[in-house]
Scaffold this motif. Structure first.
Motif, mmCIF file in Angstrom:
data_model
loop_
_atom_site.group_PDB
_atom_site.id
_atom_site.type_symbol
_atom_site.label_atom_id
_atom_site.label_comp_id
_atom_site.label_asym_id
_atom_site.label_seq_id
_atom_site.Cartn_x
_atom_site.Cartn_y
_atom_site.Cartn_z
ATOM 1 N N ASP A 15 0.832 -1.204 0.000
ATOM 2 C CA ASP A 15 0.000 0.000 0.000
ATOM 3 C C ASP A 15 0.865 1.252 0.000
ATOM 4 O OD1 ASP A 15 -2.486 -1.328 0.034
ATOM 5 O OD2 ASP A 15 -2.289 -1.682 2.179
ATOM 6 N N LEU A 16 2.079 1.124 0.517
ATOM 7 C CA LEU A 16 3.034 2.229 0.499
ATOM 8 C C LEU A 16 4.432 1.666 0.639
ATOM 9 C CD1 LEU A 16 4.138 2.645 3.655
ATOM 10 C CD2 LEU A 16 1.928 3.756 3.916
ATOM 11 N N ILE A 17 5.418 2.493 0.313
ATOM 12 C CA ILE A 17 6.818 2.129 0.510
ATOM 13 C C ILE A 17 7.336 2.913 1.709
ATOM 14 C CG2 ILE A 17 9.142 2.154 -0.454
ATOM 15 C CD1 ILE A 17 7.906 2.037 -3.240
ATOM 16 N N SER A 18 7.904 2.215 2.662
ATOM 17 C CA SER A 18 8.515 2.837 3.839
ATOM 18 C C SER A 18 9.976 2.422 3.889
ATOM 19 C CB SER A 18 7.798 2.381 5.114
ATOM 20 O OG SER A 18 8.519 2.765 6.262
ATOM 21 N N TYR A 19 10.861 3.385 4.067
ATOM 22 C CA TYR A 19 12.279 3.053 4.132
ATOM 23 C C TYR A 19 12.980 3.973 5.118
ATOM 24 C CZ TYR A 19 13.919 7.208 1.630
ATOM 25 O OH TYR A 19 14.224 8.495 1.291
ATOM 26 N N ASP A 20 14.126 3.540 5.628
ATOM 27 C CA ASP A 20 14.916 4.318 6.579
ATOM 28 C C ASP A 20 16.189 4.823 5.899
ATOM 29 O OD1 ASP A 20 13.236 2.380 7.931
ATOM 30 O OD2 ASP A 20 14.222 2.963 9.780
ATOM 31 N N HIS A 21 16.573 6.024 6.258
ATOM 32 C CA HIS A 21 17.889 6.523 5.852
ATOM 33 C C HIS A 21 18.365 7.534 6.889
ATOM 34 C CE1 HIS A 21 21.064 7.232 2.780
ATOM 35 N NE2 HIS A 21 21.222 8.309 3.527
ATOM 36 N N TYR A 22 19.582 7.338 7.404
ATOM 37 C CA TYR A 22 20.117 8.208 8.456
ATOM 38 C C TYR A 22 21.285 9.005 7.881
ATOM 39 C CZ TYR A 22 17.266 4.796 10.798
ATOM 40 O OH TYR A 22 16.208 3.980 11.139
ATOM 41 N N HIS A 23 21.168 10.311 7.970
ATOM 42 C CA HIS A 23 21.979 11.213 7.164
ATOM 43 C C HIS A 23 23.114 11.896 7.917
ATOM 44 C CE1 HIS A 23 22.888 14.001 3.961
ATOM 45 N NE2 HIS A 23 22.421 15.060 4.593
ATOM 46 N N PHE A 24 22.968 12.069 9.239
ATOM 47 C CA PHE A 24 23.868 12.954 9.964
ATOM 48 C C PHE A 24 24.923 12.183 10.755
ATOM 49 C CE2 PHE A 24 19.847 15.397 9.594
ATOM 50 C CZ PHE A 24 20.327 16.394 8.758
ATOM 51 N N ARG A 25 26.140 12.195 10.225
ATOM 52 C CA ARG A 25 27.274 11.582 10.913
ATOM 53 C C ARG A 25 27.787 12.549 11.972
ATOM 54 N NH1 ARG A 25 27.290 6.297 9.646
ATOM 55 N NH2 ARG A 25 29.403 6.289 10.478
ATOM 56 N N ALA A 26 28.772 12.117 12.727
ATOM 57 C CA ALA A 26 29.250 12.920 13.855
ATOM 58 C C ALA A 26 29.763 14.289 13.420
ATOM 59 C CB ALA A 26 30.341 12.159 14.606
ATOM 60 N N THR A 27 30.522 14.340 12.339
ATOM 61 C CA THR A 27 31.144 15.602 11.925
ATOM 62 C C THR A 27 30.775 16.035 10.518
ATOM 63 O OG1 THR A 27 33.120 14.410 11.169
ATOM 64 C CG2 THR A 27 33.116 15.198 13.444
ATOM 65 N N THR A 28 29.939 15.278 9.831
ATOM 66 C CA THR A 28 29.587 15.618 8.453
ATOM 67 C C THR A 28 28.215 15.063 8.122
ATOM 68 O OG1 THR A 28 30.347 15.542 6.157
ATOM 69 C CG2 THR A 28 30.606 13.530 7.465
ATOM 70 N N ASP A 29 27.684 15.437 6.952
ATOM 71 C CA ASP A 29 26.446 14.860 6.443
ATOM 72 C C ASP A 29 26.783 13.703 5.510
ATOM 73 O OD1 ASP A 29 25.358 16.971 7.783
ATOM 74 O OD2 ASP A 29 24.488 17.954 6.035
#
Length: 252
Positions: free
Chosen positions: A18-32
């Motif tokens: 019915d939908l697509i759900s996904y995870d993505h984590y962008h923020f590292r300790a000192t950079t994106d």
């Protein structure tokens, strides 16, 4: 990329979600991170092909060493970029970092009081809903990067109907001074544009140029208003990581 695109195609075709759900984590300790927009673009592509909505599970916590907890401006960046790529939902991971957890930050503390990000989301999430409701009846027609074009992203076409003045020069530093334009409309005709400031460290002001008179949406008041006398040029102020939704004014 080739393998993941095929995985998404098979997932939509076989599972028929019915939908697509996904995870993505962008923020590292000192950079994106470097592939946030690549992931957004691939999921957007699969959702459009399968005619299903997608939602983005975004970072609200540090997942151990090497990560940082997003602040309010970074949370706003995640919300508005998701909208500009056509996403219709957003989740925060994690909601609460329980005592003894390997995560820290989140939306609420162990005692259920809001974290700094949680306080910011009290404004960001209602804006997400308000803009999402305006865009939901429309089709995502494009997501175009001005300034730095990240991996997986697309630059603004030469014949684009919504542009900026002055034009955004290519940047060496990712995100700094860059703008994202999310095009929306029906039957392939763009009528709405979501303008997003990809710099989550400072506010910017720019001018949107369109083929006709425009209106701007107030996400807090949930109402549209005319931009100027002729309306074909609209000066917009964008918060750090924030955005503004504009549309072509309907002709009589």
């Amino acid at each position: 990329v080739t393998a993941y695109r095929e995985h998404l195609r098979q997932f939509v075709e076989i599972v028929k979600p019915d939908l697509i759900s996904y995870d993505h984590y962008h923020f590292r300790a000192t950079t994106d991170g470097s592939d946030y927009f690549l992931n957004l673009a691939l999921v957007r592509e699969a959702a459009l092909a399968g005619e299903v909505p997608f939602l983005n599970v975004v970072q609200a916590a540090a997942m151990g060493l090497g990560w940082r907890t997003p602040n309010g401006d970074e949370g706003r960046f995640l919300a508005y970029t998701t909208l500009a790529y056509g996403g219709q939902g957003i989740f925060q991971f994690v909601y609460n970092a329980w005592e003894g957890s390997e995560h820290w930050g989140g939306v609420v503390n162990v005692d259920r009081t809001p974290t700094p990000l949680g306080k910011a989301l009290r404004q960001i999430n209602p804006e997400f809903v308000a803009i999402g409701e305006q865009l939901q009846p429309l089709t995502s027609l494009g997501a175009y990067h001005l300034g730095t074009v990240p991996e997986g992203g697309a630059g603004l076409p030469a014949d684009a109907c919504f542009t900026l003045d002055p034009q955004v020069a290519p940047k060496k530093e990712r995100g700094k001074g860059s703008i994202l334009l999310g095009y929306f409309g029906t039957k392939g005709n763009p009528t709405h544009v979501l303008v997003v400031n990809l710099d989550h460290t400072r506010a910017v002001t720019t001018t949107v140029v369109s083929p006709g008179p425009m209106e701007v949406f107030d996400a807090k008041e949930r109402k549209w208003s005319r931009t100027s006398s002729d309306g074909s040029r609209a000066k917009v102020s964008l918060m750090a990581g924030g955005g503004k939704l504009l549309r072509l004014r309907a002709r009589p």
